[in-house]
Scaffold this motif. Structure first.
Motif, mmCIF file in Angstrom:
data_model
loop_
_atom_site.group_PDB
_atom_site.id
_atom_site.type_symbol
_atom_site.label_atom_id
_atom_site.label_comp_id
_atom_site.label_asym_id
_atom_site.label_seq_id
_atom_site.Cartn_x
_atom_site.Cartn_y
_atom_site.Cartn_z
ATOM 1 N N ILE A 175 2.973 3.022 -3.685
ATOM 2 C CA ILE A 175 4.288 2.801 -3.369
ATOM 3 C C ILE A 175 4.685 1.404 -3.234
ATOM 4 O O ILE A 175 3.956 0.596 -2.652
ATOM 5 C CB ILE A 175 4.825 3.598 -1.921
ATOM 6 C CG1 ILE A 175 4.345 5.131 -1.969
ATOM 7 C CG2 ILE A 175 6.443 3.340 -1.786
ATOM 8 C CD1 ILE A 175 4.479 5.547 -0.398
ATOM 9 N N LEU B 122 9.983 1.067 -2.209
ATOM 10 C CA LEU B 122 10.514 2.281 -2.233
ATOM 11 C C LEU B 122 11.806 2.238 -1.418
ATOM 12 O O LEU B 122 12.014 2.001 -0.333
ATOM 13 C CB LEU B 122 9.745 3.274 -1.663
ATOM 14 C CG LEU B 122 10.148 4.744 -1.622
ATOM 15 C CD1 LEU B 122 10.479 5.277 -3.214
ATOM 16 C CD2 LEU B 122 9.268 5.706 -0.896
ATOM 17 N N GLY C 146 7.797 8.805 -10.480
ATOM 18 C CA GLY C 146 9.174 8.630 -9.741
ATOM 19 C C GLY C 146 10.218 9.494 -10.421
ATOM 20 O O GLY C 146 11.169 10.112 -9.464
ATOM 21 N N VAL D 86 6.607 4.783 -7.672
ATOM 22 C CA VAL D 86 5.657 5.692 -6.947
ATOM 23 C C VAL D 86 4.804 5.953 -8.028
ATOM 24 O O VAL D 86 4.870 6.914 -8.910
ATOM 25 C CB VAL D 86 6.222 6.922 -6.372
ATOM 26 C CG1 VAL D 86 5.371 8.024 -5.580
ATOM 27 C CG2 VAL D 86 7.608 6.526 -5.091
#
Length: 247
Positions: free
Chosen positions: A9, A12, A70, A62
């Protein structure tokens, strides 16, 4: 040699409508490890898991096994090998234990893969579920319901298992049993992302830990190091001890 992240990640951001809850999170979950995210209520822990399953809009990177997910829908993420055991467990109380487990195998059915042998695997991990296999899920104890929720997720053959507050509302003896199961699952190669308010129990089983506060990572490092960090001890381990004394 460092293990390759199964989940990565980067930056985010996520939330509900205009209310942003996560503010630029960076997190890695190496393959075959237990990574825990600890922090107080309202820090954004459950929001993080719901975002990773595609249930909330998000900005940032991600990656799952190097693939950008994503824009992937929830079903796509499940088919890739992601599974979430939600805080509320969300079982079908009017159905027997074994039927609840069978429902968890739908990704295997979609892949045209045999799945009934997975029942034996789940029963080997949770012998009590085998004993209760004909019993309605709604009549199980709290600990048994948590076992069933985890077992149902395992029926999908996940590569990444995300657990949202698995110790919530459980007696101390049951909590220890649940966390022993987490260790066993890691030994099978499943990567586990564990969100917990019971910091002491989480740090005892995790390889790496993140402290989430107000939607941001406040601390991170090897779990054993954070377990000895003065700030974590003062702020979180005392809270965890209090939580274990609650009925």
């Amino acid at each position: 040699m460092a293990r390759t992240p199964l989940l990565r990640i980067a930056g985010l951001h996520a939330g509900y409508g205009r209310a942003e809850v996560l503010h630029g999170l960076d997190l890695d979950a190496p393959a075959g490890s237990v990574v825990t995210v600890i922090g107080p209520n309202g820090a954004g822990k459950s929001t993080l898991l719901n975002t990773l399953m595609g249930m909330l809009p998000a900005r940032g990177g991600v990656l799952f096994d190097g693939q950008d997910i994503g824009g992937a829908a929830l079903e796509e993420r499940v088919m890739l090998g992601m599974a979430l055991v939600p805080e509320r467990r969300e079982l079908f109380g009017s159905m027997p234990v074994e039927d609840n487990l069978a429902l968890g195998a739908w990704p295997q059915v979609r892949r045209h893969r045999p799945w009934r042998a997975r029942l034996d695997d789940v029963y080997a991990i949770f012998p009590r579920l085998h004993e209760r296999r004909r019993q309605l899920a709604g009549t199980l104890s709290g600990g048994e319901r948590q076992m069933l929720a985890v077992g149902r997720a395992l029926m999908a053959g996940p590569r990444l298992l995300m657990l949202d507050e698995p110790s919530l509302g459980l007696a101390p003896l049951v909590v220890r049993e649940i966390f022993r199961t987490v260790v066993k699952l890691r030994e099978t190669g499943v990567t586990i992302l564990l969100v917990e308010q019971n910091a002491r129990a989480a740090l005892e089983v995790a390889d790496h830990a993140y402290v989430l506060e107000m939607g941001e990572i406040a601390l991170q490092g090897p779990a054993r190091d954070l377990a000895g960090d003065a700030r974590v001890v003062d702020t979180y381990l005392g809270m965890a001890a209090d939580a274990r004394r609650d009925p």
